[in-house]
Design a protein around this motif. Structure first.
Motif, PDB file in Angstrom:
ATOM      1  N   ALA A  16      34.747  41.370  46.862  1.00 30.48           N
ATOM      2  CA  ALA A  16      33.804  42.049  46.066  1.00 30.48           C
ATOM      3  C   ALA A  16      34.391  43.205  45.246  1.00 30.48           C
ATOM      4  O   ALA A  16      34.137  43.319  44.069  1.00 30.48           O
ATOM      5  CB  ALA A  16      32.553  42.625  46.717  1.00 30.48           C
ATOM      6  N   ALA A  17      35.263  44.003  45.978  1.00 34.72           N
ATOM      7  CA  ALA A  17      35.886  45.177  45.345  1.00 34.72           C
ATOM      8  C   ALA A  17      36.779  44.790  44.244  1.00 34.72           C
ATOM      9  O   ALA A  17      36.942  45.095  43.089  1.00 34.72           O
ATOM     10  CB  ALA A  17      36.743  46.066  46.231  1.00 34.72           C
ATOM     11  N   LEU A  18      37.657  43.807  44.435  1.00 34.53           N
ATOM     12  CA  LEU A  18      38.464  42.983  43.481  1.00 34.53           C
ATOM     13  C   LEU A  18      37.513  42.561  42.356  1.00 34.53           C
ATOM     14  O   LEU A  18      38.122  42.775  41.177  1.00 34.53           O
ATOM     15  CB  LEU A  18      39.098  41.937  43.963  1.00 34.53           C
ATOM     16  CG  LEU A  18      40.505  42.351  44.990  1.00 34.53           C
ATOM     17  CD1 LEU A  18      41.067  41.025  45.459  1.00 34.53           C
ATOM     18  CD2 LEU A  18      41.575  43.017  44.114  1.00 34.53           C
ATOM     19  N   ALA A  19      36.604  41.935  42.561  1.00 30.21           N
ATOM     20  CA  ALA A  19      35.762  41.164  41.395  1.00 30.21           C
ATOM     21  C   ALA A  19      34.952  42.357  40.698  1.00 30.21           C
ATOM     22  O   ALA A  19      34.749  42.092  39.537  1.00 30.21           O
ATOM     23  CB  ALA A  19      34.753  40.272  41.849  1.00 30.21           C
ATOM     24  N   LEU A  20      34.409  43.586  41.194  1.00 28.01           N
ATOM     25  CA  LEU A  20      33.904  44.575  40.569  1.00 28.01           C
ATOM     26  C   LEU A  20      34.595  45.353  39.726  1.00 28.01           C
ATOM     27  O   LEU A  20      34.329  45.666  38.573  1.00 28.01           O
ATOM     28  CB  LEU A  20      32.828  45.276  41.604  1.00 28.01           C
ATOM     29  CG  LEU A  20      31.694  44.306  42.063  1.00 28.01           C
ATOM     30  CD1 LEU A  20      30.950  45.109  43.137  1.00 28.01           C
ATOM     31  CD2 LEU A  20      30.741  43.861  41.164  1.00 28.01           C
TER      32      LEU A  20
END
Length: 83
Positions: A16-20
């Motif tokens: 999620a951190a990579l995607a956001l």
């Protein structure tokens, strides 16, 4: 909570951190966003399967075994059974 569940939750958070936050981050051949989305989906499937209790290993462990090439000792499908 088992170690498998914790590992899956950490994978969801990292994905999620990579995607956001790192969608356009380009490292070698991949971008952070699409890899983050894939990590989130795989980890969610792993959590879902662990809650159902059907597989002996999680999805991520099966994928790792497929990529690395290690085989389970209990897998007798390709074992020579002649006396």
């Amino acid at each position: 909570m088992s170690a498998r569940d914790i590992r899956s939750i950490v994978t969801i958070v990292v994905g999620a951190a990579l995607a956001l936050f790192f969608w356009d981050l380009q490292v070698f051949w991949f971008q952070g966003g699409p890899i983050g989305c894939v990590l989130v989906v795989l980890a969610m499937v792993d959590v879902w399967e662990s809650r159902r209790g059907t597989p002996k290993k999680g999805l991520l462990a099966e994928l790792r075994d497929d990529i690395v090439g290690t085989k389970d000792a209990s897998d007798t499908s390709e074992r020579d059974t002649r006396p």
